[in-house]
Every structure is written in structure tokens, then in C-alpha cells.
Motif scaffolding. Sequence first.
Motif, PDB file in Angstrom:
ATOM      1  N   GLY A  69       0.822  -1.055   0.101  1.00 25.95           N
ATOM      2  CA  GLY A  69      -0.031  -0.010  -0.125  1.00 25.95           C
ATOM      3  C   GLY A  69       0.815   1.123  -0.075  1.00 25.95           C
ATOM      4  N   THR A  73       1.516   3.528  -3.541  1.00 25.69           N
ATOM      5  CA  THR A  73       1.123   4.983  -3.433  1.00 25.69           C
ATOM      6  C   THR A  73       2.324   6.068  -3.521  1.00 25.69           C
ATOM      7  OG1 THR A  73      -0.590   4.391  -1.924  1.00 25.69           O
ATOM      8  CG2 THR A  73      -0.098   6.554  -1.849  1.00 25.69           C
ATOM      9  N   ALA A 122      -1.989   4.792   3.166  1.00 26.49           N
ATOM     10  CA  ALA A 122      -2.276   3.604   2.357  1.00 26.49           C
ATOM     11  C   ALA A 122      -1.983   2.356   2.876  1.00 26.49           C
ATOM     12  CB  ALA A 122      -1.509   3.822   1.112  1.00 26.49           C
ATOM     13  N   ALA A 126      -4.891  -0.138   4.017  1.00 28.61           N
ATOM     14  CA  ALA A 126      -4.873  -1.589   2.968  1.00 28.61           C
ATOM     15  C   ALA A 126      -4.897  -2.643   4.046  1.00 28.61           C
ATOM     16  CB  ALA A 126      -3.864  -1.233   2.027  1.00 28.61           C
TER      17      ALA A 126
END
Length: 383
Positions: A69, A73, A122, A126
Motif C-alpha cells: 500500500g 502510493t 495507504a 489496506a
Amino acid sequence: MNQRVKTYLLHGGLFLITFITTTMAGAEWMFGRLFIPIEGMKTLGWPEFVAGMQFSVPFLAILTVHEFGHYFTAKANRVRVTLPFYIPLWLGIGQSIGTLGAFIRIQDYINSRRKYFDIGIAGPLAGFVLALVVLWYGFTHLPPPEFIFTIHPEYQKWGLDYAKYAYQNMPAGGAIGLGDNLLFSFFKNYVADPARVPHPYAMVHYPYVMAGYLALFFTSLNLIPIGQLDGGHILYALIGRKQFQWVAPALFILFAFYAGLGFFTTADFAVPSDEAFFTELGNFALYVGFLYLAFSRISDQRMTALLIALSIAATQLLVSWLRPDVEGYPNFLVFVFVVGRILGIYHPETELEEPLDAKRKVLGWLALLVFVLCFSPKPFLIS
């Protein structure tokens, strides 16, 4: 062999080793035995190793989703970043979780609050989503309560009332249980069949429950809104540099205060001899020194760190005198030291102080709500 291939082999090799060590650790939790021979205890073998994948696969899946994640990102924000470095850890002489986690290394200077926010949020969100799936599966697929007798046949003599007897006279550290947090409590009370929910000290033998719980635990640590933890990135982006510079140290002081609450009490000094008193006083001085080291980066002035350390220790003693039943969680003191001395309490400044849009603000406060749901005041219960 070019450098890119060597890099892929390094990351892949660390992942493979971590998969092996977490599988071994998972088997040891599941069966309550070790792979290393110990006198009077049957060792684990290949069948148990295979069974240990019921822990390692979901646990590493959550860890991997968390790290990627961050990775994807960062790539989307054109920030150079490494693949995850997995850290295996298996000692063989006691139970562990087989890893110290994983991390990615940012290779660029991040000049924007928004980028810090996107990359920071993120990973935990996640991983949190997958942790919910693992916990749901674990609590909806609990075996019958008699399953515990396959792990501890010695409990069978007590029947399903084993918890009243098995954990009463255990030596210190003889059993480890999973504490509650709001989300874990919800799954136990509203998702699982109540007749199948194991005792907190028996939950370590249920691999999906154990993997999901550890995911919540590490998510909560990551989301503590201090320094360069993911929660620190999120809160910094939400409230900006000026507010964060006083909110973060205040939160860190509260965290350290709670962690050490009850570690020393006024009753500890009620000893029968002067020698014992001065020994206890010396131990207390070492504790204050520990706090001083943990707070040594809170200010450029050493006296400030010392005054904070003394104030925390003195207030903890006062609270223990007024309310001897109130205790913190001393195992958090290790994390207090890591954050204060190594990771840092403050956040790197950014050139671009642009405010977040409404969607990001909602996600940011949602992530801090996830922290509250996942945080356990006493995550591990030690007999």
C-alpha cells in the motif's frame, strides 16, 4: 549479474526466510511446543510446519498488503521507494512471531503534506481491510471447544471448565493471552459462536485469530499519531506543522505516562531495611534515567528532558499512591524508547504546506478512528 537482479534476489530471499520463520513460529503457537529439542517435551516436525502456514500465510499477507500500500502510493506520487525489506526473527529457544515486520525505504525527499498523507495512510488502511477479512474467517470457523484438548490433553480432566484450573497456578510467563480492543471484542461477542470462543489464554492456538489479532496490534502501533509513524504522517498532514509540533510531544508524554503507570509504586519503598530501600531507590533512579533517554530528543535543552522524565515518574508514583489498582502496560516502555530515541517524536518539515481536501480529511480521521478501534491498553496478558 546486474544490480537489479541482486536487489530482487535480496528482497525475495528475505521474504522466503521470513515465510519460513513465521511458519515455524505459527506452528509453535498452535501446538504449544518448539522445533528445538527440549527435555521432556515432544518436538515439532514437518506436519506441524505445514500446519503453521495457517498462521504465516494470512499474517504475511496482511503485512505485505500494508507495505505494498505504501509502495504503490509512493510510486503514484512519483516518489522513489524500495521494495519491502522483510525482517525474519526466530530464536528457537522461545516463542516469537517469526519476524520483526517489514519496511520500505523512501529514496526521495518528500516536500508535500499531501504526499506524506497519501503514502502514510495507504499501508495501514489496506492492511486493516485484509485483517478484518482474516478475523471474520477466524471467528466464523472456530473449531468445537474440545479442540483445546488436542493441544493440551492434560486439560481434559477438567472438561470445558479447564480455564478455572489450568491458568490458576501457572509460573510467571507460563501462559500468554490476547487482550481486548474494541474491534476484537466486537468479533468475539457479535460474530463468533459464543460457545466456541476460546479462553484468552487459549487463543494463541487458533492461527487465523492470532494472525488477525497481531495485525490489529501492529496497525495500532503504526497509527500512533507521533513522529514518523504512519499515524504521525497522517496527523501532521491533517493539522499542519505548527499544531503538530506541540500535539505530538503531548501525546508522547501521555503514552509514556500510561506505559509506566504502576511500574514503580509507593508500596515498593515500604521495605524493612535501609539496604532494601536504597536498592529500590537505585532501581527507581535507573527508571528515571531510562525515561530521560527516551525523552532526550524532545528538546535541545537536556534539562527539559530531565524535568519531563522526573515529572512523569513522580506523577506515576502519586497516582499509584492514590489509586493502587490503576496500572499501565510496562511492555509499552520498549516502544516508548524506540519512538523517542530512534524514530523521533517530531515530523520532518515540508516545503508545501497545502491543506488537504475534504476527501483526504475524512480518510485521515477515519484512520485515527481505526487506531482507536485497534488499540488495546493491555495487548498481551502474561500469567
